[in-house]
Design a protein around this motif. Sequence first.
Motif, PDB file in Angstrom:
ATOM      1  N   GLU A   1      51.090  31.122 -51.262  1.00 57.21           N
ATOM      2  CA  GLU A   1      52.472  30.333 -51.239  1.00 57.21           C
ATOM      3  C   GLU A   1      52.686  29.038 -51.148  1.00 57.21           C
ATOM      4  O   GLU A   1      53.439  28.487 -52.157  1.00 57.21           O
ATOM      5  CB  GLU A   1      53.417  30.912 -50.026  1.00 57.21           C
ATOM      6  N   ALA A   2      51.692  28.386 -50.523  1.00 52.59           N
ATOM      7  CA  ALA A   2      51.780  26.799 -50.742  1.00 52.59           C
ATOM      8  C   ALA A   2      51.298  26.356 -52.075  1.00 52.59           C
ATOM      9  O   ALA A   2      52.060  25.141 -52.867  1.00 52.59           O
ATOM     10  CB  ALA A   2      50.987  26.116 -49.808  1.00 52.59           C
ATOM     11  N   LEU A   3      50.386  26.875 -52.882  1.00 52.65           N
ATOM     12  CA  LEU A   3      49.736  26.387 -54.063  1.00 52.65           C
ATOM     13  C   LEU A   3      50.973  26.722 -54.968  1.00 52.65           C
ATOM     14  O   LEU A   3      50.976  25.844 -56.082  1.00 52.65           O
ATOM     15  CB  LEU A   3      48.411  27.387 -54.391  1.00 52.65           C
ATOM     16  N   ILE A   4      51.711  27.566 -55.090  1.00 51.90           N
ATOM     17  CA  ILE A   4      52.958  27.901 -55.987  1.00 51.90           C
ATOM     18  C   ILE A   4      53.894  26.544 -55.735  1.00 51.90           C
ATOM     19  O   ILE A   4      54.245  26.042 -56.889  1.00 51.90           O
ATOM     20  CB  ILE A   4      53.730  29.187 -55.551  1.00 51.90           C
ATOM     21  N   LEU A   5      54.220  26.049 -54.733  1.00 53.47           N
ATOM     22  CA  LEU A   5      54.915  24.906 -54.367  1.00 53.47           C
ATOM     23  C   LEU A   5      54.105  23.491 -55.014  1.00 53.47           C
ATOM     24  O   LEU A   5      54.654  22.737 -56.001  1.00 53.47           O
ATOM     25  CB  LEU A   5      55.288  24.667 -53.158  1.00 53.47           C
ATOM     26  N   ARG A   6      52.661  23.449 -54.820  1.00 58.97           N
ATOM     27  CA  ARG A   6      52.115  22.276 -55.527  1.00 58.97           C
ATOM     28  C   ARG A   6      52.223  22.441 -57.053  1.00 58.97           C
ATOM     29  O   ARG A   6      52.358  21.445 -57.666  1.00 58.97           O
ATOM     30  CB  ARG A   6      50.694  22.332 -54.919  1.00 58.97           C
ATOM     31  N   GLN A   7      51.979  23.556 -57.368  1.00 62.28           N
ATOM     32  CA  GLN A   7      51.978  23.758 -58.847  1.00 62.28           C
ATOM     33  C   GLN A   7      53.218  23.465 -59.564  1.00 62.28           C
ATOM     34  O   GLN A   7      53.386  22.978 -60.613  1.00 62.28           O
ATOM     35  CB  GLN A   7      51.559  25.300 -59.453  1.00 62.28           C
ATOM     36  N   LYS A   8      54.438  23.564 -58.684  1.00 68.62           N
ATOM     37  CA  LYS A   8      55.511  23.086 -59.173  1.00 68.62           C
ATOM     38  C   LYS A   8      55.839  21.653 -59.126  1.00 68.62           C
ATOM     39  O   LYS A   8      56.842  21.181 -59.307  1.00 68.62           O
ATOM     40  CB  LYS A   8      56.603  24.085 -58.635  1.00 68.62           C
TER      41      LYS A   8
ATOM     42  N   VAL B   1      43.094  24.016 -47.821  1.00 66.94           N
ATOM     43  CA  VAL B   1      43.967  23.156 -47.198  1.00 66.94           C
ATOM     44  C   VAL B   1      43.648  21.655 -47.485  1.00 66.94           C
ATOM     45  O   VAL B   1      44.551  20.828 -47.557  1.00 66.94           O
ATOM     46  CB  VAL B   1      43.764  23.558 -45.784  1.00 66.94           C
ATOM     47  N   GLU B   2      42.333  21.069 -47.474  1.00 64.15           N
ATOM     48  CA  GLU B   2      42.349  19.720 -47.450  1.00 64.15           C
ATOM     49  C   GLU B   2      42.361  19.239 -49.059  1.00 64.15           C
ATOM     50  O   GLU B   2      43.053  18.111 -49.220  1.00 64.15           O
ATOM     51  CB  GLU B   2      40.503  19.556 -47.200  1.00 64.15           C
ATOM     52  N   GLN B   3      41.923  20.178 -49.968  1.00 63.47           N
ATOM     53  CA  GLN B   3      42.199  19.726 -51.410  1.00 63.47           C
ATOM     54  C   GLN B   3      43.649  19.404 -51.698  1.00 63.47           C
ATOM     55  O   GLN B   3      44.069  18.545 -52.360  1.00 63.47           O
ATOM     56  CB  GLN B   3      41.666  20.528 -52.202  1.00 63.47           C
ATOM     57  N   HIS B   4      44.691  20.119 -51.176  1.00 66.96           N
ATOM     58  CA  HIS B   4      45.829  20.248 -51.399  1.00 66.96           C
ATOM     59  C   HIS B   4      46.925  19.490 -50.354  1.00 66.96           C
ATOM     60  O   HIS B   4      48.116  19.757 -50.502  1.00 66.96           O
ATOM     61  CB  HIS B   4      46.525  21.463 -52.027  1.00 66.96           C
ATOM     62  N   ARG B   5      46.243  19.000 -49.470  1.00 68.26           N
ATOM     63  CA  ARG B   5      46.967  18.216 -48.389  1.00 68.26           C
ATOM     64  C   ARG B   5      47.748  19.059 -47.750  1.00 68.26           C
ATOM     65  O   ARG B   5      48.941  18.837 -47.333  1.00 68.26           O
ATOM     66  CB  ARG B   5      47.616  17.044 -49.003  1.00 68.26           C
ATOM     67  N   LEU B   6      47.362  20.309 -47.125  1.00 67.60           N
ATOM     68  CA  LEU B   6      48.124  21.213 -46.598  1.00 67.60           C
ATOM     69  C   LEU B   6      48.076  20.981 -44.941  1.00 67.60           C
ATOM     70  O   LEU B   6      47.218  20.317 -44.585  1.00 67.60           O
ATOM     71  CB  LEU B   6      47.946  22.699 -46.997  1.00 67.60           C
ATOM     72  N   GLU B   7      48.957  21.675 -44.204  1.00 69.71           N
ATOM     73  CA  GLU B   7      48.852  21.638 -43.117  1.00 69.71           C
ATOM     74  C   GLU B   7      48.698  23.135 -42.378  1.00 69.71           C
ATOM     75  O   GLU B   7      49.144  24.090 -42.965  1.00 69.71           O
ATOM     76  CB  GLU B   7      50.047  20.877 -42.353  1.00 69.71           C
TER      77      GLU B   7
ATOM     78  N   GLY C   1      64.099  32.955 -54.445  1.00 72.31           N
ATOM     79  CA  GLY C   1      63.412  32.066 -55.288  1.00 72.31           C
ATOM     80  C   GLY C   1      62.652  30.757 -54.702  1.00 72.31           C
ATOM     81  O   GLY C   1      63.494  30.081 -54.589  1.00 72.31           O
ATOM     82  N   VAL C   2      61.585  30.619 -54.478  1.00 71.83           N
ATOM     83  CA  VAL C   2      60.938  29.435 -53.725  1.00 71.83           C
ATOM     84  C   VAL C   2      61.270  28.491 -54.464  1.00 71.83           C
ATOM     85  O   VAL C   2      61.307  27.476 -53.977  1.00 71.83           O
ATOM     86  CB  VAL C   2      59.469  30.057 -53.473  1.00 71.83           C
ATOM     87  N   GLY C   3      60.906  28.332 -55.606  1.00 68.60           N
ATOM     88  CA  GLY C   3      61.154  26.896 -56.444  1.00 68.60           C
ATOM     89  C   GLY C   3      62.687  26.564 -56.325  1.00 68.60           C
ATOM     90  O   GLY C   3      63.165  25.377 -56.288  1.00 68.60           O
ATOM     91  N   ARG C   4      63.471  27.581 -56.711  1.00 65.13           N
ATOM     92  CA  ARG C   4      64.897  27.241 -56.514  1.00 65.13           C
ATOM     93  C   ARG C   4      65.342  26.531 -55.238  1.00 65.13           C
ATOM     94  O   ARG C   4      66.034  25.628 -55.136  1.00 65.13           O
ATOM     95  CB  ARG C   4      65.820  28.563 -56.757  1.00 65.13           C
ATOM     96  N   VAL C   5      64.782  27.161 -54.256  1.00 64.16           N
ATOM     97  CA  VAL C   5      65.011  26.842 -52.910  1.00 64.16           C
ATOM     98  C   VAL C   5      64.667  25.497 -52.389  1.00 64.16           C
ATOM     99  O   VAL C   5      65.212  24.705 -52.033  1.00 64.16           O
ATOM    100  CB  VAL C   5      64.670  28.057 -51.787  1.00 64.16           C
TER     101      VAL C   5
END
Length: 359
Positions: free
Chosen positions: A63-70, A91-97, A42-46
């Motif tokens: 997968e990254a956007l799920i974390l940003r949404q949480k 990537v730019e909008q959500h400050r991802l690498e 469970g990605v949010g739990r982890v």
Amino acid sequence: MSRPICAQINLAALRHNLNQVRDLAPNSKIWAVIKANGYGHGVGRVANQLASADGFAVASVDEALILRQKGFIHRILLLEGVFSADEINLVEQHRLEMVVHSPHQVNWLLKADIQTPIKVWVKLDTGMHRLGFSPQDFEQIMIKLQSVQPRISLHVMSHFASASESAEFTAKQLAVFEQMTQNLDYPRSFANSAAVQHLTQAHFEWVRPGIMLYGAGILNKWQTQFRAVLTFRTKLISLKWIEPDEAVGYGQTWQAERRSLIGVAAAGYGDGYPRHAPSGTPVLVNGERAQIVGRVSMDMITIDLTDFADTVKIGDPVILWGDGLSVDEIADSAGTIGYELLCGITQRVPIVEVNSEVQ
């Protein structure tokens, strides 16, 4: 009443294992790898339990956007980079690498209208031959990407193919990486779980622990330091005596050599228990090691409990893997790896969270 099977996840064990990684790599920052729904946990739990990591590593933008949404504001690394030029905007909008591993990704970056600098991890293929630029192409790729600085911020990484299996090949990979990066003043990352445990010279500025955070893939010298996060539990639902030479299960693949007490536990490949686990694969019944016999069914496994006939009863707990029985041992018996078993627990299995502090 539902079937008596569950995946019990010890939240404290996640935090404990991250602290153990810090002890092993005290001079490195940590990418906590939580791709594939947190290795099935469970990605949010982890992510909540690993929030003190320096960043999260996932496979892709979705997968990254799920974390940003949480609500997670951590650094997030896309290990496979982007799959289209349009994703660079995300990537730019959500400050991802993002990892860059192929020429087409380089071309997308060179053409992109980047307003806010993006952190880019250039992947060097040191011998795994999966993703990454060959040593022959690496220098020219770096020159191309350097030409668009400061729109991008450069970093360098690679990946071990056999860090827990071949010391000779691992040393060759490390030598290539050091040779190609020795004159570059960029942050570097190489060490996966196995290398975190036994290859300190590969730790560099960032390490990337994955399976070890979940208490699997642990080398023998560190077994007592880490804790299983997920314990796959069920119960006995039947006990039956059979006579010598009688068979158990589909295909009659196992026959009793003596009068035998056969227990049935509510777990099968419909729950994510490996169908190809052979007779002799261990389980824990009341904390004692027993062995499955016969073929794994969709909803049931059968266990030889003859040696425990005086103590076992219906409803007794059965641990399929986890606390006291490594998922790696079960995976080895079934001809696979612990990663697959952890990721393969099916949706019908309920998750039970516990928070048992590790002593």
